[in-house]
Design a protein around this motif. Sequence first.
Motif, short mmCIF file in Angstrom:
data_model
loop_
_atom_site.label_atom_id
_atom_site.label_comp_id
_atom_site.label_asym_id
_atom_site.label_seq_id
_atom_site.Cartn_x
_atom_site.Cartn_y
_atom_site.Cartn_z
N TRP A 121 -13.95 -2.33 -3.95
CA TRP A 121 -12.94 -2.43 -2.91
C TRP A 121 -12.71 -3.88 -2.50
CZ3 TRP A 121 -9.91 1.41 -0.42
CH2 TRP A 121 -10.04 2.68 -0.98
N TRP A 171 0.80 -1.22 0.00
CA TRP A 171 0.00 0.00 0.00
C TRP A 171 0.84 1.28 0.00
CZ3 TRP A 171 -4.49 2.16 -0.92
CH2 TRP A 171 -5.62 1.36 -1.02
N ILE A 219 -7.11 2.99 5.60
CA ILE A 219 -6.72 1.60 5.39
C ILE A 219 -6.02 1.15 6.67
CG2 ILE A 219 -5.46 0.00 3.91
CD1 ILE A 219 -7.66 1.65 2.45
N ALA A 227 -10.93 -1.39 5.13
CA ALA A 227 -10.92 -0.23 4.24
C ALA A 227 -12.19 0.57 4.51
CB ALA A 227 -10.87 -0.67 2.78
#
Length: 162
Positions: free
Chosen positions: A140, A26, A104, A118
């Motif tokens: 997502w 991420w 996140i 999320a």
Amino acid sequence: MKLDPSTDLTFTRIIDAPRALLWECWTTPEHVKNFFVPKPHEVSDCQIDLRPGGRFNTTFKVDGKEMRNDGVCLEVIDGRRLVFTDAYAEGWKPAADPFMTAIIEFEDHPEGGTTYTATARHRSADARQQHEDMGFYDGWGTVATQLEEYAKTLGAKADATP
């Protein structure tokens, strides 16, 4: 954090990958390009300056069109929590039409893997509804699946390194 169901969307999934590896995915632009939008769409560019106020910019290719999304990191808790928004661009320049703040979160799961959450917070109930109608949960969710699959390829490469 208290969620407001009128403006917030969230989901949690257990991902079969270590928290540190998901964090790396991420927070590293080259990794983000491999999972951040549902395929066949793609991230063609990603720029991250991993600090509060630092850039979190992405450019997506969706149905042949490029969509640029400039934003900033609001909170960075190493390995645990990344918060970014498109309400501002780098240097705290306000966005003309902000859409959301993303949160996140990563926690070690007691049975292995990572609890991944999320959350998308929106400026209004209408914006939240628009995001849900666009397919927040499917989109997502697909991103989470792609993240897990991609992280496993990185884990396999790490395991193969002598």
